[in-house]
Design an enzyme around this catalytic site. Structure first.
Site, mmCIF file in Angstrom:
data_model
loop_
_atom_site.group_PDB
_atom_site.id
_atom_site.type_symbol
_atom_site.label_atom_id
_atom_site.label_comp_id
_atom_site.label_asym_id
_atom_site.label_seq_id
_atom_site.Cartn_x
_atom_site.Cartn_y
_atom_site.Cartn_z
ATOM 1 N N GLN A 51 -1.552 9.487 -9.418
ATOM 2 C CA GLN A 51 -0.668 9.177 -8.291
ATOM 3 C C GLN A 51 0.524 10.127 -8.203
ATOM 4 O O GLN A 51 1.190 10.187 -7.164
ATOM 5 C CB GLN A 51 -0.151 7.733 -8.385
ATOM 6 N N LEU A 90 1.355 1.756 -4.550
ATOM 7 C CA LEU A 90 2.447 2.651 -4.153
ATOM 8 C C LEU A 90 1.926 3.860 -3.367
ATOM 9 O O LEU A 90 2.689 4.483 -2.639
ATOM 10 C CB LEU A 90 3.224 3.126 -5.385
#
Ligand code: CO
Length: 150
Positions: A51, A90
């Site tokens: 990420q 997220l």
């Protein structure tokens, strides 16, 4: 420590399979610290290395704001039961959905120094472990949504 940029859904790094960590050095520690800082700054409960653009098998999880897990090369070795709950990510802001996960998972991993560790976690922590470990194989929670939620 530094905040890292969180990649968004369309980034191909999020869809790749991550590499095993083989070198346990200061760079790994810095990356883990940055993941934690970035996770807390974004008000998340977990964050995986891909990420932030690093295709390696490590992630951090902190569901209760106190108990921090650092998982390097994590493997789910056993599961028990099921639970359904709302997830978000997220990397996919604004999207949520209901996903079925194990109620309890047993995970083997390494710590930042390469020491083997074993964990047995349940409930929300088990969800977070599964969600983050999925990231290491390029799987996102949107692939597993069984019903939409608001
Ligand atoms: Co996620």
């Amino acid at each position: 420590m530094a905040l890292r940029n969180i990649l968004q859904e369309e980034d191909p790094i999020l869809r790749g399979k991550c590499y095993e960590v083989t070198i346990f050095n200061d760079h790994l520690g810095v990356l883990l610290d940055d993941l934690k800082e970035t996770m807390f700054a974004a008000d998340g409960v977990g964050l995986a290395a891909p990420q932030v653009g690093i295709p390696k098998r490590l992630c951090v999880v902190c569901v209760d704001g106190e108990t921090m897990y650092e998982l390097v090369n994590p493997v789910i070795v056993k599961t028990a039961g099921t639970q359904k709950g709302i997830e978000g990510c997220l990397s996919i802001p604004g999207k949520h959905g209901i996903v079925e996960r194990p109620k309890t998972v047993w995970v083997e991993a390494k710590d930042r120094f390469g020491k083997p560790c074993k964990y047995k976690v349940s409930d929300l922590t088990a969800v977070a472990f599964c969600h983050e470990i999925d990231h290491l194989d390029g799987t996102l929670f949107i692939d597993k949504i069984i019903s939409e939620s608001k």
